[in-house]
Design a protein around this motif. Structure first.
Motif, short mmCIF file in Angstrom:
data_model
loop_
_atom_site.label_atom_id
_atom_site.label_comp_id
_atom_site.label_asym_id
_atom_site.label_seq_id
_atom_site.Cartn_x
_atom_site.Cartn_y
_atom_site.Cartn_z
N ARG A 53 -19.02 55.38 21.45
CA ARG A 53 -18.22 54.39 22.20
C ARG A 53 -17.03 53.91 21.38
O ARG A 53 -15.94 53.71 21.91
CB ARG A 53 -19.10 53.21 22.61
N ALA A 54 -17.23 53.73 20.07
CA ALA A 54 -16.15 53.24 19.21
C ALA A 54 -14.98 54.23 19.14
O ALA A 54 -13.83 53.81 18.93
CB ALA A 54 -16.68 52.96 17.81
N THR A 55 -15.25 55.52 19.33
CA THR A 55 -14.20 56.53 19.24
C THR A 55 -13.76 57.07 20.60
O THR A 55 -12.90 57.96 20.66
CB THR A 55 -14.67 57.71 18.36
N TYR A 56 -14.31 56.53 21.67
CA TYR A 56 -14.09 57.09 23.00
C TYR A 56 -12.65 56.98 23.50
O TYR A 56 -12.18 57.82 24.26
CB TYR A 56 -15.03 56.44 24.01
N MET A 57 -11.95 55.97 23.10
CA MET A 57 -10.60 55.76 23.63
C MET A 57 -9.53 56.48 22.82
O MET A 57 -8.35 56.18 22.93
CB MET A 57 -10.30 54.26 23.71
N THR A 58 -9.94 57.46 22.02
CA THR A 58 -8.99 58.24 21.23
C THR A 58 -9.31 59.72 21.39
O THR A 58 -10.40 60.09 21.83
CB THR A 58 -9.09 57.90 19.72
N GLY A 105 -11.11 65.16 24.43
CA GLY A 105 -11.09 66.41 23.69
C GLY A 105 -11.88 67.49 24.38
O GLY A 105 -11.73 68.67 24.09
N THR A 106 -12.74 67.11 25.32
CA THR A 106 -13.53 68.08 26.08
C THR A 106 -13.07 68.06 27.53
O THR A 106 -12.39 68.96 27.99
CB THR A 106 -15.04 67.79 25.97
N ALA A 107 -13.45 67.04 28.26
CA ALA A 107 -13.10 66.98 29.69
C ALA A 107 -11.65 66.57 29.91
O ALA A 107 -11.05 66.93 30.91
CB ALA A 107 -14.03 66.02 30.41
N PHE A 108 -11.11 65.82 28.98
CA PHE A 108 -9.74 65.33 29.09
C PHE A 108 -9.20 65.04 27.71
O PHE A 108 -9.94 64.98 26.73
CB PHE A 108 -9.67 64.07 29.98
N VAL A 109 -7.88 64.87 27.65
CA VAL A 109 -7.21 64.39 26.44
C VAL A 109 -6.29 63.25 26.84
O VAL A 109 -5.85 63.17 28.00
CB VAL A 109 -6.42 65.50 25.72
N TYR A 110 -6.02 62.38 25.90
CA TYR A 110 -5.05 61.31 26.13
C TYR A 110 -3.67 61.82 25.75
O TYR A 110 -3.49 62.38 24.67
CB TYR A 110 -5.39 60.07 25.29
N ASP A 111 -2.68 61.62 26.63
CA ASP A 111 -1.31 62.02 26.29
C ASP A 111 -0.64 60.93 25.45
O ASP A 111 -1.29 59.94 25.09
CB ASP A 111 -0.51 62.38 27.54
N ASP A 112 0.64 61.08 25.16
CA ASP A 112 1.38 60.12 24.32
C ASP A 112 1.37 58.71 24.89
O ASP A 112 1.53 57.74 24.14
CB ASP A 112 2.83 60.57 24.15
N GLY A 114 -1.19 57.45 26.59
CA GLY A 114 -2.56 57.01 26.75
C GLY A 114 -3.19 57.37 28.09
O GLY A 114 -4.27 56.90 28.41
N LYS A 115 -2.51 58.21 28.87
CA LYS A 115 -3.04 58.62 30.17
C LYS A 115 -3.90 59.86 30.01
O LYS A 115 -3.64 60.71 29.16
CB LYS A 115 -1.90 58.89 31.15
#
Length: 195
Positions: A53-58, A105-112, A114-115
């Motif tokens: 959870r701590a690393t989920y938003m990156t 990194g698996t199902a999605f990535v965050y773009d520049d 944050g989307k």
């Protein structure tokens, strides 16, 4: 085609487990490679860890505890989920598999900005084979079909843009008969044989 088939039911003598076995055997009989994933038999732990959870938003999400599941998901061309609907939703263990394995990194990535950007472009087939205790009209009319909406609006957009999909549901399991279950198993065999 390489297809992951994910089963989520605690009882191996359940109808949902019979559906799982039917999907796997039909795929194999038709020459597909199958990654059969039985979450209960594998002892999958659905609760997200504090570190996850701590690393989920990156994009540096720590998926090390579920690395083998991530590797499988990234390697397949298709995904079929076999599970019952309880309280109009998937079982907690399957939801936990989505929470933990389908991370950044698996199902999605965050773009520049944050989307979220879809990242499972390798998956070109998504199927659901499921059951409901309630009749179809309660699920679809009264409850608004929340399980299907979650898959269609939450899971499917993360896959290949041209992903093919299907949804097969046996309703009224609480009053089903051997005949209704066998008819549904045959419907599943026929649909999966077209893959």
């Amino acid at each position: 085609m390489h297809v992951q088939v994910v089963c989520c039911h605690p009882l191996t003598d359940s109808f949902d487990h019979a559906l799982f076995r039917t999907v796997v055997s039909t795929l194999e009989q038709n020459g597909h490679r199958v990654a059969a994933t039985d979450l209960y038999r594998e002892g999958f732990q659905p609760a997200m860890t504090e570190r996850e959870r701590a690393t989920y938003m990156t994009n540096d999400y720590d998926d090390s505890a579920v690395a083998s599941y991530v590797a499988t998901l990234k390697s397949v061309d298709g995904l079929i989920l076999c599970y019952p609907h309880w309280w109009f939703s998937m079982p907690a263990m399957l939801k936990g598999w989505l929470d933990r394995v389908w991370g950044p990194g698996t199902a999605f990535v965050y773009d520049d900005k944050g989307k979220l950007q879809p990242n499972l472009q390798n998956i070109k087939l998504l199927g659901v084979v499921t059951s409901f205790g309630s009749p179809w009209w309660i699920v679809r009319v009264f409850a608004g079909d929340p399980g299907r909406k979650m898959v269609r609006r939450g899971v499917k957009p993360l896959l290949a843009r041209d992903v093919r999909s299907f949804w097969l549901a046996h309703y009224s399991m609480d009053s089903s008969t051997p005949r209704s279950r066998e008819r549904f198993l045959e419907r599943v065999r026929q649909r999966v044989a077209t893959i």
